[in-house]
Design a protein around this motif. Sequence first.
Motif, short mmCIF file in Angstrom:
data_model
loop_
_atom_site.label_atom_id
_atom_site.label_comp_id
_atom_site.label_asym_id
_atom_site.label_seq_id
_atom_site.Cartn_x
_atom_site.Cartn_y
_atom_site.Cartn_z
N UNK A 1 0.83 -1.20 0.00
CA UNK A 1 0.00 0.00 0.00
C UNK A 1 0.87 1.25 0.00
N UNK A 2 2.12 1.12 -0.45
CA UNK A 2 3.01 2.27 -0.49
C UNK A 2 3.73 2.54 0.81
N UNK A 3 3.50 1.71 1.83
CA UNK A 3 4.18 1.82 3.10
C UNK A 3 5.11 0.63 3.26
N UNK A 4 6.21 0.78 4.01
CA UNK A 4 7.08 -0.38 4.23
C UNK A 4 6.35 -1.45 5.01
N UNK A 5 6.61 -2.70 4.69
CA UNK A 5 5.93 -3.79 5.38
C UNK A 5 6.47 -3.91 6.80
N UNK B 1 3.81 9.82 22.16
CA UNK B 1 2.47 9.24 22.11
C UNK B 1 1.49 10.09 21.30
N UNK B 2 2.01 11.03 20.51
CA UNK B 2 1.12 11.83 19.67
C UNK B 2 0.36 10.92 18.71
N UNK B 3 -0.78 11.36 18.30
CA UNK B 3 -1.65 10.55 17.45
C UNK B 3 -1.02 10.32 16.08
N UNK B 4 -1.15 9.09 15.60
CA UNK B 4 -0.69 8.70 14.27
C UNK B 4 -1.90 8.75 13.34
N UNK B 5 -1.87 9.64 12.38
CA UNK B 5 -3.03 9.86 11.50
C UNK B 5 -2.71 9.38 10.09
N UNK C 1 -1.96 8.89 -0.07
CA UNK C 1 -1.93 8.35 1.29
C UNK C 1 -0.80 9.01 2.07
N UNK C 2 -1.09 9.33 3.33
CA UNK C 2 -0.07 9.89 4.21
C UNK C 2 -0.19 9.26 5.58
N UNK C 3 0.94 9.03 6.23
CA UNK C 3 0.95 8.50 7.59
C UNK C 3 2.05 9.22 8.36
#
Length: 755
Positions: A75-79, A536-540, A564-566
């Motif tokens: 999905x474009x993110x590292x596994x 611990x900031x939110x991962x969006x 997509x952004x993370x």
Amino acid sequence: MRKSTLKISALGLMLSFATAFAQEKTNSLAVKSAINAAAKTEEGVKTVTTSSKEDNNRNVMLNAANNTSPRDVNIGLPSTVGGITILENDLPAVYFFWPELPNKTWRQSVGLEKTGLLKMDQLANTMGDLGFAVNSYSQIGTKDLKVKGKFTTSTFGWLQGDANVSGPISKNGWTYTVGAFANFDPSTYKLGFARNADETKIFRAGITKYFNDDKGKISVLYKYADSYSLTNYAVFEYGPEGKVTELDNFKIGRDSYIVREGNMKFKDVLSGQTYFANLAGNDNRSSSHNIDVVGNYLLNNGWNFKFSTRAHFSKVKMANSIPLSIFNATPGAGYTLASNGQAYSGPVGTQLAMYTPETPITSVAGRFSLNKQVGNHNLTVGVLEQYYHIDKFTSNRSFFYQTVGAQPQRLIGPNTDADGFYNYNTGAEYHSGTENKLSVYGTDEWKVSDNFNLSYGLHLKNHILDGEYSLTPRTVGFSFTDPSQFNQINQSFFQIGGSLNATYNITKNFGVIANALYTEENRRLESYSQAFEPNTNKIKSPLGAIGVFWNTDWIQLISQATYLKKNNNLNRYNLVNPANSSQAQVATVYYDIQTLGWTTDFVLKPFKGFNLHYLVTFQNPVYKKFNFDAFGTSYNYSDNNVLGVAKTLMEIDPSYTIDKWRFWASFRYFSKQYANLTNALYFAPRWETFGGVSYTVNKNINLGATVINFLNQRGASGTINGAELITDASPYYGKLLTGTYIMPLTGQFSVSFNF
């Protein structure tokens, strides 16, 4: 030295994510009939079914690296280490993949009634998570006697037996199911201390009660699993254009780079005692007991009440040996073979050893939902509860040296102890406690008009962490000696997830689609394992997509662009000092990832019996805000391409059926993949290939043969260990490096039956 230049081959068969959002109405993704290509092509008597919320066209079980786990779906993110999420009976097979990997308790099996790939929007709505998931359902009791099974072997001696029997107990709706799965897999390389790289046994039993008047059913299911598995690596000579040269004393995929005797020495971070652990057998074995209560009941008002509950109890032990670097030891440098004290000079491999002693894990989960068709709305509302407890997780660590070659020998060096180990518990991990996730969610599939469909969902979650960790630095030889070294964890997070999916038919066969997806998460207990306070900031993770589809009797096509952004990703890297390869340290990095992709996917059926699936993805995943310090130097990798993710992916899957025969092939193309964080090292473009034939003897028996990597490509893949800080590739041309790889040319054969 005999050398043959080989193009790089790769781990994992990857697909793009963009196509998965199309509505079932478009039928543009109903490309294949089974999620397990091996099952589909070898088990003609077995039909793999999926719900309308699942894609069944993706061969996620067809893994190029091994026979034990599903492939990663790109999905474009590292596994992750854990790979694709695996659900069983609508609940995670394991709550968290570390230290209990999903393949220690779950395998594709005839003990599963059906298997499918859950779309990203469905996973966001029902779990609040990002990505795809394998969604499987256990075989329950049946009103008629059913016997099914499969035996598989390979040219390397793989032996797998799998059987399940179900049938009636009485005439008033009571039924039973029993099954057994046994896997003895030597993989494709020969270890010096054990026959098998994977040994897994899973036993199932259950009873089912069917209610009168087709009101529903309830099943009580028990599963016991016992498993160990190993990961091998390859040694190769790196060269220009991302190509590697195979060594004359190490065949990629055929030789083992795991230390010959399989023993590693550690210092227990809790007790301070030293001990040896073996990579096979009891020292690396996980066992679990699983009790599920699942079923549904049709209420008088037309609502279907569905429930799935699980109690999971496991004891996990895990041993790993990970290559970090290779350097050359000159004569007189002080290196000797641990086995006989003989002086050694030549290439030396630096290894990181990690061991988790027996760790009890308990998880309890339950999903309860109501579903009903109300006019043009298909409504679902549900509650999901997940409780998880891990008791004193530790990862004891040490370092050692080994020779470079097949079945390497352990070395004693000038900075090691008498057994050849050093730097005990540098970077050791510890955490203990509980997590609790309580969620409510709802979805609606709304047929607004004959041409317009709208699907949307919302997931609200409360995530609580309660446990302990330590901020005490893990220096060389470290162990906990004082209860005051532990700190308490008390965190509570509120998280939102959901999706919106619209499909509009401009004509009968042509239309447009638009999708939006959003998930949130925060840190887990595992994030507190090291000696620092995690962010611990939110991962969006916002995602948006728009595309078109076109369907006729001979082609079904979808083409879609996706963003997509993370943010706030957390990763720990085992870094090697470029100026001194014998120096290593662990670095913790927070960073963002964003990617823009375009995917086109179509199925072509030009004539009877022939089916061609084609998929192509163009994407550009890059790091953002990627900064850290190591060995007194500041590094900034922002805008570098993400490791191990190709910018161009292509999949070509032809098949042809005639009479009782079915012939199929699968070709996967990966463009250049970067192998280190600086993007200085990369792997050349490559193909991964599968093919096979199945023959239906009769309605009950099927024979199958599969060839993995029939082009016989050999090489390394994934990332290059210890190369994260390399900025100039040219000094490394001709040097020895290590990495992962795909299986070499392998033949697999199976006999399936279903009565």
